[in-house]
Design a protein around this motif. Sequence first.
Motif, mmCIF file in Angstrom:
data_model
loop_
_atom_site.group_PDB
_atom_site.id
_atom_site.type_symbol
_atom_site.label_atom_id
_atom_site.label_comp_id
_atom_site.label_asym_id
_atom_site.label_seq_id
_atom_site.Cartn_x
_atom_site.Cartn_y
_atom_site.Cartn_z
ATOM 1 N N GLY A 24 0.991 -1.360 0.190
ATOM 2 C CA GLY A 24 -0.045 0.322 0.210
ATOM 3 C C GLY A 24 0.946 1.261 -0.262
ATOM 4 O O GLY A 24 0.574 2.782 -0.182
ATOM 5 N N ARG A 137 -13.720 0.383 1.950
ATOM 6 C CA ARG A 137 -13.449 1.124 0.995
ATOM 7 C C ARG A 137 -13.643 2.976 1.841
ATOM 8 O O ARG A 137 -12.956 3.780 1.964
ATOM 9 C CB ARG A 137 -14.624 1.745 -0.312
ATOM 10 C CG ARG A 137 -13.667 2.533 -0.744
ATOM 11 C CD ARG A 137 -13.664 2.813 -2.451
ATOM 12 N NE ARG A 137 -13.419 3.993 -3.386
ATOM 13 C CZ ARG A 137 -13.748 4.909 -3.590
ATOM 14 N NH1 ARG A 137 -15.077 4.396 -4.782
ATOM 15 N NH2 ARG A 137 -13.748 5.487 -5.025
ATOM 16 N N ALA A 141 -9.727 2.618 2.807
ATOM 17 C CA ALA A 141 -9.185 3.166 1.848
ATOM 18 C C ALA A 141 -9.911 4.212 1.226
ATOM 19 O O ALA A 141 -10.192 4.046 -0.389
ATOM 20 C CB ALA A 141 -8.970 1.897 0.679
ATOM 21 N N GLU A 143 -9.422 7.329 -0.738
ATOM 22 C CA GLU A 143 -8.688 7.898 -0.961
ATOM 23 C C GLU A 143 -8.571 6.891 -2.642
ATOM 24 O O GLU A 143 -7.722 7.590 -3.535
ATOM 25 C CB GLU A 143 -7.246 8.332 -0.936
ATOM 26 C CG GLU A 143 -7.519 9.632 0.167
ATOM 27 C CD GLU A 143 -7.542 8.833 1.457
ATOM 28 O OE1 GLU A 143 -7.678 8.111 1.986
ATOM 29 O OE2 GLU A 143 -8.004 9.750 2.395
ATOM 30 N N GLN A 144 -8.723 5.623 -2.422
ATOM 31 C CA GLN A 144 -8.284 4.542 -3.781
ATOM 32 C C GLN A 144 -9.635 4.959 -4.911
ATOM 33 O O GLN A 144 -10.296 5.308 -4.072
ATOM 34 C CB GLN A 144 -7.937 3.469 -2.490
ATOM 35 C CG GLN A 144 -6.619 3.624 -2.021
ATOM 36 C CD GLN A 144 -5.604 4.382 -2.442
ATOM 37 O OE1 GLN A 144 -5.299 3.500 -3.267
ATOM 38 N NE2 GLN A 144 -5.141 4.278 -1.680
ATOM 39 N N SER A 145 -8.768 4.251 -5.657
ATOM 40 C CA SER A 145 -10.070 3.762 -7.051
ATOM 41 C C SER A 145 -11.304 3.018 -5.797
ATOM 42 O O SER A 145 -10.433 1.919 -5.500
ATOM 43 C CB SER A 145 -9.604 3.445 -7.906
ATOM 44 O OG SER A 145 -8.875 2.443 -7.924
ATOM 45 N N LYS A 148 -9.277 -0.601 -6.647
ATOM 46 C CA LYS A 148 -8.245 -0.547 -6.007
ATOM 47 C C LYS A 148 -8.022 -0.573 -4.467
ATOM 48 O O LYS A 148 -7.917 -1.981 -3.878
ATOM 49 C CB LYS A 148 -7.124 0.416 -5.610
ATOM 50 C CG LYS A 148 -5.843 0.500 -4.893
ATOM 51 C CD LYS A 148 -4.901 -0.237 -4.538
ATOM 52 C CE LYS A 148 -3.359 -0.175 -4.545
ATOM 53 N NZ LYS A 148 -2.227 -0.829 -4.417
ATOM 54 N N ALA A 149 -9.555 0.139 -3.828
ATOM 55 C CA ALA A 149 -10.113 -0.836 -2.708
ATOM 56 C C ALA A 149 -10.582 -2.064 -2.530
ATOM 57 O O ALA A 149 -10.769 -2.661 -1.379
ATOM 58 C CB ALA A 149 -11.345 0.714 -1.840
#
Length: 172
Positions: A24, A137, A141, A143-145, A148-149
Amino acid sequence: MAAGCPEYSANIVIVHGAFADASGWEAVYNILKKDGYHVTLVQNPLSSLEDDVSATSRALDKQDGPAILVGHSWGGAVITQAGVSEKVVGLVYMAAFIPDQGETVISLLQSGPPLPVNGILPPDEKGMIYFDKAKFRECFAAEQSENKANFMADSQQPITVKSFLTPLTEAA
């Protein structure tokens, strides 16, 4: 900090938090490497505070000089104890726990108001704690797409209950 200053370190050791692994930190790794730093990413086993401190201490032992130790979330507790190493010249806490000697992470979690949304699931029959994939998410997470999350949620690493219950024996 400039080269030649006593606190200057070209070595940065990054310690990830619970429910994740060191991958990460790839984007940060790439930026720091581009800027000329020697970066080591610790892979916490997440099996106990002692095991995670040992993994971090092994990474510190491999450094060719002084190091900055960076911890995220659970990794903050780990660097607080591992930071007593003579190789460590600075600690950086990234949204991290900072327990004192004798404190536990669970005591810090319980000392504040409850989170509005909490994705930490109760321990399973083996004493392992996971993060709810449905809330991953939003809570872990953001801030992740979405892709990605979802990947991070599906590849999450559980942490043992005893990790959160173990008091720090030393604090940098």
